[in-house]
Design an enzyme around this catalytic site. Structure first.
Site, PDB file in Angstrom:
ATOM      1  N   ARG A 167      85.376  32.945  13.513  1.00  0.00           N
ATOM      2  CA  ARG A 167      84.690  33.118  12.215  1.00  0.00           C
ATOM      3  C   ARG A 167      85.238  32.047  11.261  1.00  0.00           C
ATOM      4  O   ARG A 167      86.445  31.832  11.217  1.00  0.00           O
ATOM      5  CB  ARG A 167      84.914  34.520  11.631  1.00  0.00           C
ATOM      6  N   GLN A 179      79.193  47.490   5.081  1.00  0.00           N
ATOM      7  CA  GLN A 179      80.634  47.803   5.141  1.00  0.00           C
ATOM      8  C   GLN A 179      81.032  48.811   4.061  1.00  0.00           C
ATOM      9  O   GLN A 179      81.951  49.601   4.262  1.00  0.00           O
ATOM     10  CB  GLN A 179      81.462  46.524   4.950  1.00  0.00           C
ATOM     11  N   ASP A 181      87.958  36.345   1.006  1.00  0.00           N
ATOM     12  CA  ASP A 181      88.125  35.752   2.333  1.00  0.00           C
ATOM     13  C   ASP A 181      88.796  34.389   2.263  1.00  0.00           C
ATOM     14  O   ASP A 181      89.426  33.948   3.220  1.00  0.00           O
ATOM     15  CB  ASP A 181      86.774  35.659   3.045  1.00  0.00           C
TER      16      ASP A 181
HETATM   17  O1  MRU Z   1      82.257  40.055   6.968  1.00  0.00           O
HETATM   18  P1  MRU Z   1      83.473  40.902   6.696  1.00  0.00           P
HETATM   19  O2  MRU Z   1      83.221  42.360   6.760  1.00  0.00           O
HETATM   20  O3  MRU Z   1      84.654  40.465   7.528  1.00  0.00           O
HETATM   21  O4  MRU Z   1      83.826  40.552   5.189  1.00  0.00           O
HETATM   22  C1  MRU Z   1      84.937  41.146   4.603  1.00  0.00           C
HETATM   23  C2  MRU Z   1      85.061  40.844   3.168  1.00  0.00           C
HETATM   24  O5  MRU Z   1      84.303  40.087   2.593  1.00  0.00           O
HETATM   25  C3  MRU Z   1      86.238  41.436   2.478  1.00  0.00           C
HETATM   26  O6  MRU Z   1      85.938  41.665   1.138  1.00  0.00           O
HETATM   27  C4  MRU Z   1      87.421  40.466   2.578  1.00  0.00           C
HETATM   28  O7  MRU Z   1      87.674  40.132   3.897  1.00  0.00           O
HETATM   29  C5  MRU Z   1      88.638  41.008   1.967  1.00  0.00           C
HETATM   30  S1  MRU Z   1      89.199  42.370   2.891  1.00  0.00           S
HETATM   31  C6  MRU Z   1      90.739  42.766   2.630  1.00  0.00           C
END
Ligand code: MRU
Length: 347
Positions: free
Chosen positions: A87, A194, A235
């Site tokens: 990713r 999520q 992220d």
């Molecule tokens: O695509 P995801 O579910 O991995 O995205 C996660 C997020 O955007 C969260 O807000 C981010 O990783 C911070 S989590 C501690």
């Protein structure tokens, strides 16, 4: 139970694709399968995928049949590329893999088994540190939460997005554990939901009061004066404080500013990428449009209908009231405060 862990010589993960319907545990004894589990979001959330990738590299070391330390390091370099490609946006993934690779390349090891053991120890340390860091962020961020607050939250940033405890939801948890009476409005977070699936599942178990909102309702409740603060994760954060986070974060931040509501990002310093001067340089993952048209296998339009599916967006630093880290709450100008936080100084 931790979201990701090393158990009996294998990588263990809570399968987040199954929650809230089933608590299923996935086991991995092949690093390529770990990379696939990151891509298909069996494990997701920036800190959790960092720890998963670290365990994946430790697994690659066990799988390698190399007889010399130099040959093992070569095999590891190949595995590192596979894991880092899983990713692109969350920098924690590359951060964790690079940390282990630096150890492999710079350390001096008597034999391949010594290197294997050192990598596994380092991966376990990353996981343990994550939990401790999250608790520190929780304590720092809880100072922003007053008794009676309603908090708007996007995506999932709880125990499931980390090794345990969480980032933005870790702040919620810390405030709740301090006895503050709080309510959380959870954006459902289309297309993978999520917020609805994972964050609500976590708050159910913690006993924190919440309601799931359609993503489009955040402005409505802000306008009505029902939201006191916005808390999100990140992220990747550029050196200037631009924040990449789950798609939809940017529009919430703009709405928050318009309505005079503080907007905070909660993230460990491992999410801060000082090598990027602004958010424009952050790679944004584009995922399969089928996640939009056919979420979790349920078609909402005919399969040939066209869709786009950017997984993240970038919130410019001018919308960010502060960045809660394990070393304190960084404030503008971020170029200075983030540099100090990453260096381990109290901010
Ligand atoms: O695509 P995801 O579910 O991995 O995205 C996660 C997020 O955007 C969260 O807000 C981010 O990783 C911070 S989590 C501690």
């Amino acid at each position: 139970m931790r979201t990701v862990d090393w158990v009996d010589g294998r990588v263990q993960m809570i399968d987040q694709k199954q929650i809230p319907w089933k608590l299923e545990i996935a086991y991995f004894d092949d690093y390529k399968a770990v990379a696939a589990g990151i891509t298909d979001m069996t494990v997701r959330g920036a800190p959790a995928i960092g720890a998963a990738a670290a365990f994946g590299l430790a697994l690659a070391a066990q799988q390698s049949e190399a007889q010399s330390v130099a040959a093992l390091v070569e095999d590891l370099a190949q595995a590192a590329e596979v894991l880092k490609a899983a990713r692109p946006t969350a920098v924690n993934l590359a951060w964790a893999v690079d940390k282990l690779m630096a150890l492999a390349q710079e350390g001096s090891f008597a034999d391949v088994d010594a290197l294997r053991a050192a990598l596994l120890d380092a991966a376990k340390q990353i996981a343990d540190d994550d939990v401790e860091i999250n608790r520190r962020m929780g304590a720092n961020g809880a100072t922003l939460i007053e008794d009676g607050f309603t908090i708007l939250h996007h995506c999932n940033t709880g125990a499931l997005a980390t090794v345990d405890y969480g980032t933005a939801l870790g702040v919620v948890r810390a405030a709740f554990e301090q006895g503050k009476k709080i309510h959380v409005l959870l954006d459902e977070t289309r297309p993978r939901l999520q917020g609805a699936r994972l964050s609500a599942w976590e708050l159910e178990q913690l006993g924190v009061s919440y309601d799931i909102l359609p993503d489009t309702a955040a402005g409505y409740y802000m306008q009505k004066g029902e939201i006191d603060i916005v808390l999100v994760g990140a992220d990747r954060i550029a050196a200037n404080g631009d924040v990449a986070n789950k798609i939809g974060t940017y529009q919430i931040a703009v709405l928050a500013k318009e309505n005079g509501i503080p907007f905070y990002t909660v993230a460990p310093t491992s999410t801060i990428d000082l090598s990027l001067s602004s958010g424009a340089e952050i790679p944004i993952e584009q995922r399969d449009p089928a996640e939009v048209t056919t979420p979790y296998g349920n078609p909402i339009v005919p399969p040939h209908f066209k869709a786009r599916n950017p997984a993240f967006d970038v919130t410019p630093n001018r919308y960010v009231s502060g960045i809660v880290t394990e070393n304190g709450i960084a404030r503008p100008p971020y170029v200075d405060s983030l540099k100090r936080a990453v260096a381990g100084e109290k901010v």
